[in-house]
Design a protein around this motif. Structure first.
Motif, PDB file in Angstrom:
ATOM      1  N   MET A   1       0.803  -1.161  -0.113  1.00 33.33           N
ATOM      2  CA  MET A   1       0.035   0.153  -0.160  1.00 33.33           C
ATOM      3  C   MET A   1       1.035   1.098   0.103  1.00 33.33           C
ATOM      4  SD  MET A   1      -3.354  -0.603   2.446  1.00 33.33           S
ATOM      5  CE  MET A   1      -2.515  -1.390   3.728  1.00 33.33           C
ATOM      6  N   VAL A   2       0.208   2.215  -0.286  1.00 27.97           N
ATOM      7  CA  VAL A   2       1.069   3.727  -0.564  1.00 27.97           C
ATOM      8  C   VAL A   2       0.529   4.537   0.385  1.00 27.97           C
ATOM      9  CG1 VAL A   2       1.634   5.447  -2.119  1.00 27.97           C
ATOM     10  CG2 VAL A   2       1.494   3.189  -2.760  1.00 27.97           C
ATOM     11  N   PHE A   3       1.129   5.357   1.135  1.00 26.53           N
ATOM     12  CA  PHE A   3       0.639   6.340   1.920  1.00 26.53           C
ATOM     13  C   PHE A   3       0.657   7.656   1.258  1.00 26.53           C
ATOM     14  CE2 PHE A   3       1.191   9.090   5.830  1.00 26.53           C
ATOM     15  CZ  PHE A   3      -0.039   8.628   6.757  1.00 26.53           C
ATOM     16  N   VAL A   4      -0.563   8.493   1.402  1.00 27.21           N
ATOM     17  CA  VAL A   4      -0.736   9.550   0.522  1.00 27.21           C
ATOM     18  C   VAL A   4      -1.311  10.791   1.502  1.00 27.21           C
ATOM     19  CG1 VAL A   4      -0.946   8.329  -1.699  1.00 27.21           C
ATOM     20  CG2 VAL A   4      -2.905   8.939  -0.398  1.00 27.21           C
ATOM     21  N   GLN A   5      -0.947  12.023   0.808  1.00 25.31           N
ATOM     22  CA  GLN A   5      -2.063  13.178   1.410  1.00 25.31           C
ATOM     23  C   GLN A   5      -2.675  13.540   0.151  1.00 25.31           C
ATOM     24  OE1 GLN A   5      -0.016  16.292   3.818  1.00 25.31           O
ATOM     25  NE2 GLN A   5      -0.787  17.846   2.283  1.00 25.31           N
ATOM     26  N   VAL A   6      -3.962  13.937   0.397  1.00 30.13           N
ATOM     27  CA  VAL A   6      -4.745  14.336  -0.602  1.00 30.13           C
ATOM     28  C   VAL A   6      -5.365  15.723  -0.465  1.00 30.13           C
ATOM     29  CG1 VAL A   6      -6.820  13.744  -2.108  1.00 30.13           C
ATOM     30  CG2 VAL A   6      -5.514  11.971  -1.448  1.00 30.13           C
ATOM     31  N   GLY A   7      -5.059  16.588  -1.258  1.00 29.08           N
ATOM     32  CA  GLY A   7      -5.455  17.913  -1.133  1.00 29.08           C
ATOM     33  C   GLY A   7      -6.881  18.056  -1.840  1.00 29.08           C
ATOM     34  N   LEU A   8      -7.940  18.681  -1.068  1.00 30.80           N
ATOM     35  CA  LEU A   8      -9.328  18.804  -1.661  1.00 30.80           C
ATOM     36  C   LEU A   8      -9.670  20.369  -1.728  1.00 30.80           C
ATOM     37  CD1 LEU A   8     -10.967  15.947   0.724  1.00 30.80           C
ATOM     38  CD2 LEU A   8     -10.021  15.677  -1.574  1.00 30.80           C
ATOM     39  N   SER A   9     -10.940  20.452  -2.328  1.00 27.63           N
ATOM     40  CA  SER A   9     -11.403  21.803  -2.556  1.00 27.63           C
ATOM     41  C   SER A   9     -11.863  22.262  -1.306  1.00 27.63           C
ATOM     42  CB  SER A   9     -12.607  21.710  -3.450  1.00 27.63           C
ATOM     43  OG  SER A   9     -13.728  20.854  -3.069  1.00 27.63           O
ATOM     44  N   GLY A  10     -11.746  23.691  -1.103  1.00 27.68           N
ATOM     45  CA  GLY A  10     -11.991  23.978   0.325  1.00 27.68           C
ATOM     46  C   GLY A  10     -10.937  24.180   1.231  1.00 27.68           C
ATOM     47  N   ASP A  11      -9.614  23.917   0.683  1.00 29.02           N
ATOM     48  CA  ASP A  11      -8.484  23.778   1.597  1.00 29.02           C
ATOM     49  C   ASP A  11      -8.411  22.788   2.529  1.00 29.02           C
ATOM     50  OD1 ASP A  11      -6.138  25.050   1.927  1.00 29.02           O
ATOM     51  OD2 ASP A  11      -6.479  26.244   3.637  1.00 29.02           O
ATOM     52  N   ARG A  12      -9.231  21.593   2.193  1.00 35.73           N
ATOM     53  CA  ARG A  12      -9.142  20.571   3.164  1.00 35.73           C
ATOM     54  C   ARG A  12      -7.909  19.560   2.926  1.00 35.73           C
ATOM     55  NH1 ARG A  12     -14.363  18.113   1.738  1.00 35.73           N
ATOM     56  NH2 ARG A  12     -14.069  18.869  -0.259  1.00 35.73           N
ATOM     57  N   LYS A  13      -7.770  18.838   3.814  1.00 32.23           N
ATOM     58  CA  LYS A  13      -6.450  17.921   3.448  1.00 32.23           C
ATOM     59  C   LYS A  13      -6.803  16.570   4.205  1.00 32.23           C
ATOM     60  CE  LYS A  13      -3.160  21.306   3.087  1.00 32.23           C
ATOM     61  NZ  LYS A  13      -2.047  21.955   3.968  1.00 32.23           N
ATOM     62  N   VAL A  14      -6.391  15.225   3.712  1.00 29.85           N
ATOM     63  CA  VAL A  14      -6.644  14.346   4.389  1.00 29.85           C
ATOM     64  C   VAL A  14      -5.525  13.075   3.958  1.00 29.85           C
ATOM     65  CG1 VAL A  14      -8.009  13.153   2.473  1.00 29.85           C
ATOM     66  CG2 VAL A  14      -8.600  12.280   4.846  1.00 29.85           C
ATOM     67  N   ALA A  68       5.998   6.619   4.483  1.00 33.71           N
ATOM     68  CA  ALA A  68       5.368   6.320   5.559  1.00 33.71           C
ATOM     69  C   ALA A  68       5.926   6.662   7.014  1.00 33.71           C
ATOM     70  CB  ALA A  68       4.912   4.692   5.668  1.00 33.71           C
ATOM     71  N   ASP A  69       7.076   6.688   7.490  1.00 35.49           N
ATOM     72  CA  ASP A  69       7.602   7.214   8.445  1.00 35.49           C
ATOM     73  C   ASP A  69       7.383   8.513   8.844  1.00 35.49           C
ATOM     74  OD1 ASP A  69       8.809   4.561   8.807  1.00 35.49           O
ATOM     75  OD2 ASP A  69      10.662   5.210   8.237  1.00 35.49           O
ATOM     76  N   GLU A  70       6.779   9.650   7.867  1.00 36.84           N
ATOM     77  CA  GLU A  70       6.488  10.962   7.998  1.00 36.84           C
ATOM     78  C   GLU A  70       5.279  11.184   8.423  1.00 36.84           C
ATOM     79  OE1 GLU A  70       7.660  13.330   4.580  1.00 36.84           O
ATOM     80  OE2 GLU A  70      10.047  12.396   4.435  1.00 36.84           O
ATOM     81  N   GLY A  71       4.276  10.000   8.016  1.00 36.81           N
ATOM     82  CA  GLY A  71       2.850  10.397   8.400  1.00 36.81           C
ATOM     83  C   GLY A  71       2.590   9.952   9.847  1.00 36.81           C
TER      84      GLY A  71
END
Length: 72
Positions: A1-14, A68-71
């Motif tokens: 699996m891959v660890f990601v950060q996703v930027g969404l509209s409205g300045d949201r992040k997950v 993954a270590d940074e998350g």
């Protein structure tokens, strides 16, 4: 699996682990396990349950692949 950060509209992040995805233009989607919202202060707010499904309507702006270590 891959660890990601996703930027969404409205300045949201997950962030989370990519469990599954669809790269079809009309049904593009990304399912993240062990997901968390990132608040404005950079703190993680866990998403309870199996994960979060991000669809085309989520307004995905970018996907950043992380070590993954940074998350932690």
């Amino acid at each position: 699996m891959v660890f990601v950060q996703v930027g969404l509209s409205g300045d949201r992040k997950v962030i989370g682990w990519v469990k599954d995805y669809s790269d079809q233009e009309d049904t593009s989607a990304l399912f993240l396990e062990d997901a968390a919202w990132i608040d404005k202060d950079g703190r993680q707010q866990p998403i309870h349950g199996p994960g979060i499904l991000l669809t085309k309507e989520s307004g995905i702006q970018y996907v950043m692949f992380l070590d993954a270590d940074e998350g932690d």
